[in-house]
Design a protein around this motif. Structure first.
Motif, PDB file in Angstrom:
ATOM      1  N   LYS A 231     -15.314  25.887 -45.295  1.00 43.64           N
ATOM      2  CA  LYS A 231     -16.357  25.822 -46.323  1.00 43.64           C
ATOM      3  C   LYS A 231     -16.164  26.934 -47.358  1.00 43.64           C
ATOM      4  N   ILE A 232     -15.826  26.552 -48.580  1.00 50.72           N
ATOM      5  CA  ILE A 232     -15.587  27.514 -49.656  1.00 50.72           C
ATOM      6  C   ILE A 232     -16.775  27.509 -50.612  1.00 50.72           C
ATOM      7  N   GLU A 233     -17.210  28.691 -51.022  1.00 52.01           N
ATOM      8  CA  GLU A 233     -18.340  28.815 -51.945  1.00 52.01           C
ATOM      9  C   GLU A 233     -17.995  29.771 -53.079  1.00 52.01           C
ATOM     10  N   LEU A 234     -18.409  29.406 -54.279  1.00 48.60           N
ATOM     11  CA  LEU A 234     -18.227  30.265 -55.443  1.00 48.60           C
ATOM     12  C   LEU A 234     -19.336  31.308 -55.480  1.00 48.60           C
ATOM     13  N   VAL A 235     -18.953  32.585 -55.545  1.00 44.35           N
ATOM     14  CA  VAL A 235     -19.919  33.679 -55.640  1.00 44.35           C
ATOM     15  C   VAL A 235     -20.213  33.969 -57.110  1.00 44.35           C
ATOM     16  N   LYS A 236     -19.152  34.197 -57.867  1.00 48.83           N
ATOM     17  CA  LYS A 236     -19.218  34.331 -59.315  1.00 48.83           C
ATOM     18  C   LYS A 236     -17.827  34.018 -59.845  1.00 48.83           C
ATOM     19  N   ARG A 237     -17.670  33.949 -61.132  1.00 50.44           N
ATOM     20  CA  ARG A 237     -16.409  33.508 -61.709  1.00 50.44           C
ATOM     21  C   ARG A 237     -15.219  34.288 -61.131  1.00 50.44           C
ATOM     22  N   GLY A 238     -14.338  33.565 -60.458  1.00 52.12           N
ATOM     23  CA  GLY A 238     -13.133  34.172 -59.898  1.00 52.12           C
ATOM     24  C   GLY A 238     -13.293  34.788 -58.529  1.00 52.12           C
ATOM     25  N   TYR A 239     -14.488  34.707 -57.935  1.00 54.58           N
ATOM     26  CA  TYR A 239     -14.740  35.304 -56.623  1.00 54.58           C
ATOM     27  C   TYR A 239     -15.375  34.270 -55.695  1.00 54.58           C
ATOM     28  N   TYR A 240     -14.842  34.217 -54.465  1.00 54.83           N
ATOM     29  CA  TYR A 240     -15.276  33.202 -53.514  1.00 54.83           C
ATOM     30  C   TYR A 240     -15.453  33.797 -52.120  1.00 54.83           C
ATOM     31  N   THR A 241     -16.206  33.077 -51.306  1.00 51.96           N
ATOM     32  CA  THR A 241     -16.219  33.324 -49.860  1.00 51.96           C
ATOM     33  C   THR A 241     -15.883  31.998 -49.176  1.00 51.96           C
ATOM     34  N   TYR A 242     -15.385  32.088 -47.961  1.00 49.48           N
ATOM     35  CA  TYR A 242     -15.248  30.871 -47.171  1.00 49.48           C
ATOM     36  C   TYR A 242     -15.696  31.157 -45.750  1.00 49.48           C
ATOM     37  N   THR A 243     -16.293  30.133 -45.164  1.00 50.33           N
ATOM     38  CA  THR A 243     -16.875  30.250 -43.827  1.00 50.33           C
ATOM     39  C   THR A 243     -16.254  29.201 -42.916  1.00 50.33           C
ATOM     40  N   LEU A 244     -15.930  29.611 -41.703  1.00 47.35           N
ATOM     41  CA  LEU A 244     -15.380  28.691 -40.702  1.00 47.35           C
ATOM     42  C   LEU A 244     -16.555  28.074 -39.948  1.00 47.35           C
ATOM     43  N   VAL A 245     -16.813  26.800 -40.206  1.00 44.54           N
ATOM     44  CA  VAL A 245     -17.995  26.132 -39.660  1.00 44.54           C
ATOM     45  C   VAL A 245     -17.590  25.246 -38.475  1.00 44.54           C
ATOM     46  N   PRO A 246     -18.057  25.541 -37.258  1.00 47.66           N
ATOM     47  CA  PRO A 246     -17.699  24.719 -36.094  1.00 47.66           C
ATOM     48  C   PRO A 246     -18.274  23.308 -36.228  1.00 47.66           C
ATOM     49  N   LEU A 247     -17.453  22.319 -35.954  1.00 46.75           N
ATOM     50  CA  LEU A 247     -17.916  20.930 -35.992  1.00 46.75           C
ATOM     51  C   LEU A 247     -17.821  20.262 -34.619  1.00 46.75           C
ATOM     52  N   VAL A 248     -16.656  20.377 -33.981  1.00 48.88           N
ATOM     53  CA  VAL A 248     -16.455  19.747 -32.670  1.00 48.88           C
ATOM     54  C   VAL A 248     -15.655  20.699 -31.787  1.00 48.88           C
ATOM     55  N   GLU A 249     -16.227  21.067 -30.645  1.00 46.19           N
ATOM     56  CA  GLU A 249     -15.533  21.991 -29.746  1.00 46.19           C
ATOM     57  C   GLU A 249     -14.807  21.276 -28.614  1.00 46.19           C
ATOM     58  N   GLU A 250     -15.282  20.092 -28.255  1.00 45.02           N
ATOM     59  CA  GLU A 250     -14.653  19.323 -27.163  1.00 45.02           C
ATOM     60  C   GLU A 250     -14.325  17.923 -27.673  1.00 45.02           C
ATOM     61  N   PRO A 251     -13.228  17.770 -28.401  1.00 46.16           N
ATOM     62  CA  PRO A 251     -12.913  16.479 -29.030  1.00 46.16           C
ATOM     63  C   PRO A 251     -12.732  15.330 -28.048  1.00 46.16           C
ATOM     64  N   LYS A 252     -12.277  15.614 -26.842  1.00 44.13           N
ATOM     65  CA  LYS A 252     -12.034  14.536 -25.882  1.00 44.13           C
ATOM     66  C   LYS A 252     -13.335  13.937 -25.352  1.00 44.13           C
ATOM     67  N   ASN A 253     -14.458  14.602 -25.641  1.00 45.80           N
ATOM     68  CA  ASN A 253     -15.750  14.074 -25.214  1.00 45.80           C
ATOM     69  C   ASN A 253     -16.426  13.228 -26.298  1.00 45.80           C
ATOM     70  N   THR A 254     -15.754  13.024 -27.412  1.00 48.82           N
ATOM     71  CA  THR A 254     -16.362  12.285 -28.518  1.00 48.82           C
ATOM     72  C   THR A 254     -15.984  10.810 -28.478  1.00 48.82           C
ATOM     73  N   LYS A 255     -16.773  10.009 -29.165  1.00 49.83           N
ATOM     74  CA  LYS A 255     -16.521   8.576 -29.268  1.00 49.83           C
ATOM     75  C   LYS A 255     -15.513   8.313 -30.390  1.00 49.83           C
ATOM     76  N   PRO A 256     -14.886   7.130 -30.401  1.00 54.60           N
ATOM     77  CA  PRO A 256     -13.972   6.790 -31.495  1.00 54.60           C
ATOM     78  C   PRO A 256     -14.654   6.921 -32.862  1.00 54.60           C
ATOM     79  N   TYR A 257     -13.973   7.568 -33.766  1.00 52.33           N
ATOM     80  CA  TYR A 257     -14.406   7.793 -35.156  1.00 52.33           C
ATOM     81  C   TYR A 257     -15.556   8.801 -35.295  1.00 52.33           C
ATOM     82  N   GLU A 258     -16.039   9.328 -34.193  1.00 53.23           N
ATOM     83  CA  GLU A 258     -17.140  10.298 -34.283  1.00 53.23           C
ATOM     84  C   GLU A 258     -16.709  11.561 -35.017  1.00 53.23           C
ATOM     85  N   ILE A 259     -15.520  12.051 -34.724  1.00 47.82           N
ATOM     86  CA  ILE A 259     -15.015  13.249 -35.391  1.00 47.82           C
ATOM     87  C   ILE A 259     -14.870  13.008 -36.888  1.00 47.82           C
ATOM     88  N   THR A 260     -14.333  11.833 -37.234  1.00 46.33           N
ATOM     89  CA  THR A 260     -14.170  11.482 -38.645  1.00 46.33           C
ATOM     90  C   THR A 260     -15.512  11.475 -39.352  1.00 46.33           C
TER      91      THR A 260
END
Length: 293
Positions: A231-260
């Motif tokens: 996740k990238i966010e603009l702070v001000k012109r030429g300056y950004y932050t990015y955050t690592l956002v967890p979505l799925v920790e155990e992919p083998k426990n998900t249903k087909p297309y759920e991750i997508t």
């Protein structure tokens, strides 16, 4: 041969431009915005159609404001991308800051590799550069080769100069298997348009039936990686932050297309919040469900 020579000349020209100070390039950006938006009307019909179909609930005035903001930001993005060709490591770290690198180490300490979905949202090129500093474990960026080999090689050298490994999309699985005994952090753009042959799955994205790559889901299931969003966010012109956002920790426990569905919906939420930073001039919806048999 002539085309390749002209392309190489173009890359030298881009490198020379990249040596100019960013404050000067932002002046160029201001002029570029006027040229693209007011004079040549660069892909304005494409942008207007995309916005109209994506935000039918908004008024014409609201969509017009998004359109104008988008072209203004796109001009900045173009000069920032050129500047990144020669931007120093110190400058990259100053302008693109990760807010939670500890999350990455949290997963690595558990022996888990990471697969990050990202969108063409904010300055993904500068984020690619800073990605090289995130960890000493192998960093891989999956890319879709362009038709111009010279420019593809040129920008790949730029993207990889701080430690990231660039992997062509069709070699992704082979590379992940090659490095299966290592902890890896892999990033790929999840919002690219698949070819008609690869359009195997459609979802609703921004109010429209949308063909999506299943690469994130397929690779995650094979490698059993943690799925996050870049996740990238603009702070001000030429300056950004990015955050690592967890979505799925155990992919083998998900249903087909759920991750997508999870990573597509997350990107959509970002776009709805601040739509001017997504790549609206791309013909994202050129493939329709009825076109695929």
């Amino acid at each position: 041969m002539i085309k390749k020579g002209l392309s190489r000349l173009g890359t030298y020209f881009l490198y020379l431009i990249s040596l100019l100070p960013l404050w000067f390039l932002y002046g160029v950006s201001d002029v570029l915005f006027v040229i693209l938006y007011h004079i040549v009307h660069y892909r304005r019909k494409v942008v207007q159609e995309n916005l109209r179909n994506s935000f039918p609930e908004k008024t014409e005035t609201e969509r017009k404001l998004i359109e104008r903001k988008y072209f203004k930001y796109m001009a900045d993005l173009m000069v920032e991308t050129i500047k990144s060709v020669s931007m120093s490591a110190k400058e990259v770290k100053r302008r693109m800051v990760c807010t939670n690198p500890q999350l990455m180490e949290h997963y690595f300490s558990q022996g888990k590799s990471i697969l990050a979905a990202a969108g063409h949202y904010c300055n993904w090129e500068m984020a690619c550069l800073d990605f090289g500093f995130l960890t000493n474990n192998r960093r891989m960026v999956i890319y879709k080769p362009q038709s111009n080999e010279v420019f593809t090689e040129f920008f790949n050298r730029t993207r990889s100069r701080f430690g990231a490994t660039l992997v062509p999309m069709r070699q992704t699985l082979r590379k992940l298997i090659e490095y299966k005994n290592e902890l890896t952090f892999t990033v790929l753009a999840s919002d690219q348009t698949p070819t008609r042959e690869d359009a195997k799955y459609f979802t609703t994205f921004l109010n429209q039936p949308t063909a999506v790559f299943l690469g994130v889901e397929k690779l995650t299931r094979v490698m059993n990686c943690v799925v996050i969003f870049y996740k990238i966010e603009l702070v001000k012109r030429g300056y950004y932050t990015y955050t690592l956002v967890p979505l799925v920790e155990e992919p083998k426990n998900t249903k087909p297309y759920e991750i997508t569905e999870i990573h597509v919906k997350y990107l959509e939420s970002l776009i709805r919040e601040k739509p001017e930073y997504w790549l609206w001039s791309h013909r994202r919806w050129k493939i329709k469900p009825e076109d695929v048999h």
